[in-house]
Motif scaffolding. Structure first.
Motif, short mmCIF file in Angstrom:
data_model
loop_
_atom_site.label_atom_id
_atom_site.label_comp_id
_atom_site.label_asym_id
_atom_site.label_seq_id
_atom_site.Cartn_x
_atom_site.Cartn_y
_atom_site.Cartn_z
N PHE A 95 0.53 -4.63 12.15
CA PHE A 95 1.87 -4.85 11.63
C PHE A 95 2.45 -3.63 10.93
N GLY A 96 1.75 -2.53 10.97
CA GLY A 96 2.28 -1.31 10.39
C GLY A 96 2.16 -1.23 8.88
N ILE A 97 1.53 -2.23 8.25
CA ILE A 97 1.43 -2.23 6.79
C ILE A 97 0.55 -1.07 6.32
N SER A 98 -0.61 -0.94 6.96
CA SER A 98 -1.53 0.13 6.57
C SER A 98 -0.95 1.51 6.89
N SER A 99 -0.28 1.63 8.04
CA SER A 99 0.34 2.92 8.39
C SER A 99 1.44 3.29 7.40
N LEU A 126 4.81 1.32 -2.16
CA LEU A 126 6.17 1.58 -1.68
C LEU A 126 6.19 1.76 -0.17
N GLY A 127 5.21 2.49 0.36
CA GLY A 127 5.15 2.68 1.81
C GLY A 127 4.93 1.38 2.56
N SER A 128 4.03 0.54 2.05
CA SER A 128 3.76 -0.74 2.72
C SER A 128 4.95 -1.69 2.61
N LEU A 129 5.62 -1.68 1.46
CA LEU A 129 6.81 -2.53 1.30
C LEU A 129 7.95 -2.04 2.20
N LEU A 130 8.05 -0.74 2.40
CA LEU A 130 9.05 -0.21 3.33
C LEU A 130 8.76 -0.71 4.74
N ALA A 131 7.49 -0.65 5.15
CA ALA A 131 7.11 -1.14 6.47
C ALA A 131 7.39 -2.63 6.60
N LEU A 247 0.47 -6.08 -0.58
CA LEU A 247 -0.07 -5.67 -1.87
C LEU A 247 -1.55 -5.35 -1.77
N ILE A 248 -2.32 -6.22 -1.12
CA ILE A 248 -3.75 -5.97 -0.94
C ILE A 248 -3.99 -4.69 -0.16
N THR A 249 -3.26 -4.55 0.96
CA THR A 249 -3.45 -3.38 1.82
C THR A 249 -3.08 -2.10 1.09
N ALA A 250 -1.98 -2.12 0.33
CA ALA A 250 -1.53 -0.92 -0.36
C ALA A 250 -2.55 -0.44 -1.38
N VAL A 251 -3.09 -1.36 -2.17
CA VAL A 251 -4.07 -0.97 -3.19
C VAL A 251 -5.33 -0.41 -2.53
N LEU A 252 -5.79 -1.04 -1.47
CA LEU A 252 -7.01 -0.58 -0.81
C LEU A 252 -6.81 0.74 -0.07
N VAL A 253 -5.65 0.92 0.55
CA VAL A 253 -5.36 2.19 1.22
C VAL A 253 -5.32 3.32 0.19
N ALA A 254 -4.73 3.05 -0.97
CA ALA A 254 -4.64 4.08 -2.00
C ALA A 254 -6.01 4.49 -2.51
#
Length: 334
Positions: A95-99, A126-131, A247-254
């Motif tokens: 879904f592009g969330i991680s990207s 911010l990047g994941s919310l933009l996606a 939110l989960i993906t963003a924190v873990l990617v960071a």
């Protein structure tokens, strides 16, 4: 009904036991030679200031806990997406969330030079919310086939953000490129006690929210029309679940970089053995994801002598092989 409840409870207890044993055993693997007895003694004599105890408590314990949290969080995020889209192959990468989260972090690292701290989590969010905003905007324009539009838009957005990330890498300094590339492949080497509470808090809260809405999630599996009939506000609920997954993906990617296929593979495997529409099923999914990631991290530290393989490389190889074999055997049965 009672027999099903007992079976789910037994399965949950078994998964908890396996997870705890895996967490303990994983502490004995690494560059320094430590045995299971050394790990046991370190927990028995907590005041021991020996070199082995410092390695275990200052390096391996936070790393192993972060690996477990990452696996559990990605499994939950994948399960959320698979449920609200009714597609067993959906995950944060599809879904592009991680990207999108990776793009936000790479922008921060390339232009500001920040490679640690809460700014990374904010940039990833911010990047994941933009996606997710672009994804929802595109999907809502196609009222007739919203789920199908989300899948297609997610794949396109994933390639789009990956292209932007590659472009930033092309313009960056060689030293920055090396650091960013290693980060994007995924690693738990940056685990620290000081920041471990962030993924723990986010994943725990999101899992509790998901458990509280399990009836709505089960209704979503029946289709939008059936869910509306049962009183679910489908569009609002889907948006809430997508935000939780982001939110989960963003924190873990960071904190860990890009780790693919976990959110895709683990819920799919658990679904073969137990229903995920119950509290036990949701918890088993998170425990299975965490245990799986702990052993993947052990592999990353053990496969090559005095070197560490990126975790994302291992999960991508395992996930690809798993789904290719799954498709092959399904085709054979047909």
């Amino acid at each position: 009904m009672f027999a099903t409840h007992v079976r789910h409870s037994v399965a949950l207890i078994i998964c908890i036991t396996i997870a705890l044993v895996s967490l303990f055993l994983a502490l004995s693997f690494g560059a320094a030679d430590t045995s299971i007895q050394d790990v046991f003694n370190s927990f028995i004599y907590l005041n021991d200031a020996s070199f082995t105890s410092r390695i275990i408590f200052e390096l391996r314990v936070p790393r192993t806990l972060l690996a477990f949290l990452a696996g559990a969080g990605l499994a939950i995020a994948g399960l959320i997406l698979q449920t609200v889209t009714r597609n067993p192959l959906a995950d944060p990468y599809l879904f592009g969330i991680s990207s999108g989260a990776s793009f936000g972090v790479v922008v921060l690292m390339a232009f500001v030079g920040i490679s640690a701290g809460f700014m990374l989590s904010a940039a990833a969010l911010l990047g994941s919310l933009l996606a997710m905003s672009l994804l929802i905007l595109i999907a809502t324009r196609q009222q007739g086939g919203q789920v199908e539009s989300m899948l297609l838009a997610g794949v396109a957005l994933s390639f789009l953000f990956s292209a932007f990330t590659s472009l930033l890498l092309y313009w960056s300094e060689p030293q920055a490129v090396a650091a960013i590339l290693f980060w994007t492949l995924g690693s738990f080497a940056r685990a620290q006690w000081a920041t471990l509470w962030v993924p723990f808090l986010v994943i725990t809260l999101c899992t509790c929210v998901m458990i509280s809405f399990r009836r709505q999630l089960n209704a979503m599996l029946l289709g939008d029309e059936s869910a509306i009939t049962l009183g679910v506000k489908v569009h609002r609920f889907r948006l809430l679940m997508l935000i939780l997954s982001s939110l989960i993906t963003a924190v873990l990617v960071a904190m860990c970089g890009g780790i693919g296929f976990v959110g895709l593979m683990v819920p799919h495997i658990v679904r073969f053995f137990i229903s995920q529409g119950t509290v036990a099923g949701l918890l088993i999914t998170s425990l299975a994801g965490g245990t799986f990631m702990v052993w993947v991290d052990v592999l990353s530290r053990s496969l090559l002598r005095n070197q560490e393989l990126p975790v994302g490389v291992i999960t991508a190889a395992m996930g690809s092989a798993f789904f290719l074999s799954l498709l092959f055997f399904r085709k054979s049965k047909v």
